[in-house]
Structures are given as structure tokens and as C-alpha cells.
Design a protein around this motif. Sequence first.
Motif, PDB file in Angstrom:
ATOM      1  N   ALA A  56       0.833  -1.206   0.000  1.00 22.36           N
ATOM      2  CA  ALA A  56       0.000   0.000   0.000  1.00 22.36           C
ATOM      3  C   ALA A  56       0.866   1.254   0.000  1.00 22.36           C
ATOM      4  O   ALA A  56       0.576   2.229  -0.711  1.00 22.36           O
ATOM      5  N   TYR A  60       0.908   3.834  -3.267  1.00 18.21           N
ATOM      6  CA  TYR A  60       0.528   5.236  -3.051  1.00 18.21           C
ATOM      7  C   TYR A  60       1.672   6.158  -3.474  1.00 18.21           C
ATOM      8  O   TYR A  60       1.453   7.174  -4.146  1.00 18.21           O
ATOM      9  N   TRP A 226      -2.051   6.877   8.494  1.00 11.70           N
ATOM     10  CA  TRP A 226      -1.907   6.964   7.052  1.00 11.70           C
ATOM     11  C   TRP A 226      -1.425   8.337   6.608  1.00 11.70           C
ATOM     12  O   TRP A 226      -0.689   8.470   5.625  1.00 11.70           O
TER      13      TRP A 226
END
Length: 241
Positions: A56, A60, A226
Motif C-alpha cells: 500500500a 501510493y 496513514w
Amino acid sequence: MRFTSEQRLDDGVREREFTLGETPGTLWTPPGSTPAPLILMAHNNGLPKADARLVARARYTAARGYAVATVDAAGCGDRPRSAADEQARADLRRAMRAGEPVDGIFESFIGPLVENAAPEWLAALDAVLQLPEVVGGPVGYSGWTALGIRLAALDPRIAAACCFAGGYVPLAQREEARRVTVPLLLLLQWDDEGNPRQRALDLFDAFGGEQKTLHANLGGHTGTPWFELEDSCRFYDRHLR
């Protein structure tokens, strides 16, 4: 360097598996044809490169306009581990659960792991930088602190580092941190059950650069928010573009 698989993700990011000698790795590149700056994204020792958190982060970051490369060093991910490595991991886990001193076990296990991993990462860096879709430098680093210190101390192409603060960093890398002067973003989980907070703070002090930032968040080892990934991309925007 030989690519073994390729897929185009929904956001246009290109994901390719490769091998370099015996070293397996993955390269993510952003949509479009413009060469992208490279970030080496190293997982913690023993964490496979296919781990969902790493993937992830990589996807990203690639979607934000960067080429991202990671490899499995010896004994990590799907690469075979020796009986001695397995015993050292078991001893380390047992000692941590029991609250016993772990420094001796840690030094004898993680120190050689860093020493052996660094040449494979540098070989991967050489190979990836030859690709036309990757800018020849400067390069960023993201992830495992002990390895990041070693690579930044060895290779001047690494111009910025975002590391996950770990209290247990080998003594050799604690000394090398004084030679690391590139811009630094250190991410610290305040309640990390596996990394003593004060040691992480002392390590931050040890880094030799004048541009260093510490982000501390409440939570355990895997609880990094995040938004820190978004902030790390802005950090790379400042120093790699």
C-alpha cells in the motif's frame, strides 16, 4: 536484472517483479512516460515485500510520481533462512516476551543481517537507476532504520531518508548515524511495544544532519497513521525534485 511479471494497476501504476542474481524484488513506476525519481522502500527484517502495508505504501508513493523499488534480502520474505537465523529469531521473541535483556541476541542477529543486506540493496540501486523510466538521482530511502543508516552512510546518491524509529538498532549503525547528514524524517510510534522509546529518541539525536524532523504518534508498532505517508511524500517532493 530480469523482469518476471508485470501488471498495470487501476490507478495506472505499473508493478513489476524482478530478479537480480538470487535477489527478488518489485518495482512500481507511476503512470506516464516521464522518468521518475527513485525511492528505495525497505521492509523490516523478515517482513516479505508482498506484505499488505508495504504494498500500500509503495503503490501510493508511485501514484504520487515516484519509482519505488524493494527487494527481499537473504533470510527475508520468501528467501530461505538458515537454522541459525531461525534459532536467533526464536530466542529474540522468547526473550522479549519474558522481559529479559535482548541486546546480545539482537547484536548477533541483526548486525550481520544489515551487513549482508546492504550490498544486495546497493546492487539493486545500481540496476534500477539504469532503467530509462527512472531518474538517475538523487534517491530517497524509506523504511527499516538500521538498513537506511547503512545505505545512507555508504552511498551519496541517497539524498533523503524517511525511517520508522526503532529502539533496537545495532551499535555499528548507531555510530554510523553520526555520519548521516541527509534530510531525515523519523516516524516514532510512542507506544511501540517492541522498541524502547528512549533509545529511539537517542538515535534521533545521534543523526548528524541539520535537517531532521521527528513525528511521534500514539499507538503500537503497526499503528503509524496513514497521513504520515502523505507527509513523507511531501518530504520527498522537497528534497528529490
